[in-house]
Design an enzyme around this catalytic site. Structure first.
Site, short mmCIF file in Angstrom:
data_model
loop_
_atom_site.label_atom_id
_atom_site.label_comp_id
_atom_site.label_asym_id
_atom_site.label_seq_id
_atom_site.Cartn_x
_atom_site.Cartn_y
_atom_site.Cartn_z
N SER A 77 156.34 -51.23 40.36
CA SER A 77 157.14 -50.18 39.75
C SER A 77 158.63 -50.36 40.08
CB SER A 77 156.61 -48.82 40.17
OG SER A 77 157.03 -47.81 39.31
N ASP A 108 150.64 -48.09 30.07
CA ASP A 108 151.32 -47.52 31.23
C ASP A 108 152.23 -46.37 30.79
OD1 ASP A 108 153.05 -47.03 33.47
OD2 ASP A 108 152.69 -49.08 34.18
N HIS A 136 149.35 -46.43 35.23
CA HIS A 136 150.43 -46.85 36.13
C HIS A 136 149.86 -47.01 37.54
CE1 HIS A 136 154.58 -47.52 37.24
NE2 HIS A 136 154.44 -46.69 38.26
#
Length: 414
Positions: free
Chosen positions: A201, A329, A358
């Site tokens: 991320s 995502d 995610h």
């Protein structure tokens, strides 16, 4: 929801003739090996032919998301965040003081200094926004690599994972200073080892920006980016739509919690800082408006986001880079992936799974409570790089830097 860390399918079934010299298989020089990935996976990139054989054992099979949990991207994301197992690992913490007075926490597996030889490959892990060594996805990757003889260290950014905050500045998507100093320190401590990194991320965004910034001079031998938002403008647009507001509020609460622990450091701040807005932020954008963008010299939040994504860094990456994204995502949108630049860079390969949410990827042999589907893919890639890595190109550092770095460390068990 504070546990969350910020950290359309294009199926391909393209057969490529791979030269025997790059497959890693024992194929006669006169025989061409046909290598492909399963059509449920998108696999592209300038380094596709170079690295696909190393990943073939995992990518030849269909991506099978776990029933019920993976039917919805939000269910999968939340399940992975709250219910995935967290491996129990004893960690040894070092607090590294940066040149500007700030501090980051490095968590190593306790006992590895005695157990592993000094030239064991080193893996630096970069968690997502507000994430740290306590997160399940980090722990699973740590234990997977460590079980294969890798020395692993988790890079907890300022204020994250219990890392101390010693100045009136946190970290940001644009700031590479701490990353540079961490890599320098780790490389200096184990000068005979190859260095690699995995980021998730926001950590993946910082990692790819670092690779692009360092380019040919990068001391890493390879890297992996997971759930990278790439384009923060696009990610911010999607963050305010529908159910995504739940993630936005959860991450804002996590940022506020970190901020309030160290509020005294931010008293009497001059300039455009809006401390009340940051302390009571209802969204990540509020926090970035009140604190982050001012700390790092941006005129506005939009200026910060447009100049802090890693999508423009891909073209400058000169080290092997594997990017893994989930098509669905909710936080790192598929439309933000710089596919064309990845296709044109001979060092990059991209895998896009049809599902995964995610930081989810609840699929594979250990689903639903074990490690994500990505972990064996990541390790196959890294071990392939390590087998072919030159032992003469390892990172080195002068003795003065080693002494400076070592003198700024504090040790504890966590």
């Amino acid at each position: 929801m504070a546990k969350l860390s910020l950290g359309s399918t294009f199926p391909l079934s393209l057969s490529h003739h791979i030269r025997p010299s790059v497959t890693g298989f024992n194929v006669a020089a006169t025989t061409m090996k046909m290598v492909d990935n399963h059509p449920s996976l998108e696999v592209i990139g300038g380094a596709r032919d170079r690295f696909l054989p190393a990943l073939f054992n995992n990518l030849r099979l269909p991506y099978n998301p776990f029933p019920l949990i993976a039917w919805n991207r939000h269910v999968e994301t939340i399940f992975a965040s709250f219910y995935r197992s967290v491996p129990d690992v004893r960690l040894r913490r070092e607090c590294l003081r940066a040149k500007d007075g700030g501090s980051v926490a490095l968590d190593w597996v306790s006992g590895d200094r005695r157990r592993l030889p000094p030239d064991s490959p080193i893996l630096i892990l970069l968690p997502g926004l507000t994430g740290g060594s306590q997160d399940s996805y980090v722990r699973h990757m740590l234990t997977k690599a460590n079980s294969k003889g890798w020395r692993v260290v988790v890079f907890n950014s300022r204020g994250c994972g219990g890392s101390p905050v010693t100045t009136s500045q946190f970290y940001s998507a644009s700031f590479l200073g701490d990353m540079c100093e961490v890599v320098e320190h780790v490389g200096a401590r184990y000068s005979g080892a190859n260095l690699y990194a995995v980021g998730w991320s926001l950590g993946a965004n910082i990692l790819v920006r670092y690779l692009g910034h360092e380019s040919h001079a990068c001391p890493l031998s390879g890297a992996v980016s997971l759930c990278n938002p790439f384009n923060l403008v696009i990610a911010d647009e999607d963050f305010h739509k529908g159910f995504n507001n739940v993630y936005d509020k959860a991450l804002a609460r996590a940022l506020c919690k970190i901020f309030k622990k160290h509020a005294l450091l931010f008293e009497d701040m001059d300039g455009e800082f809006n401390i009340p807005l940051a302390a009571n932020a209802k969204s990540v954008r509020d926090f970035d408006e009140g604190l982050t963008r001012v700390s790092f010299g941006f005129k506005s939040v939009d200026d910060y986001y447009s100049n802090s994504g890693s999508c423009d860094s891909i073209k400058h990456v000169q080290r092997p880079l594997l990017c893994i994204q989930a098509e669905n995502d909710p936080i790192a949108p598929s439309r933000a992936i710089p596919r064309e630049d990845i296709k044109e860079n001979p060092n990059c390969v991209l895998i896009v799974t049809p599902k995964g949410g995610h930081l989810g990827w609840v699929a594979g042999a250990e689903a639903p409570l074990g490690s994500p589907w990505t972990d064996p893919v990541v390790m196959d890639f890294l071990e392939h790089l390590e087998r072919g890595a030159s032992k003469t190109d390892k990172f080195s550092c002068n003795s003065e830097a080693v002494q400076h770095s070592s003198g700024e460390l504090q040790h504890m068990e966590v």
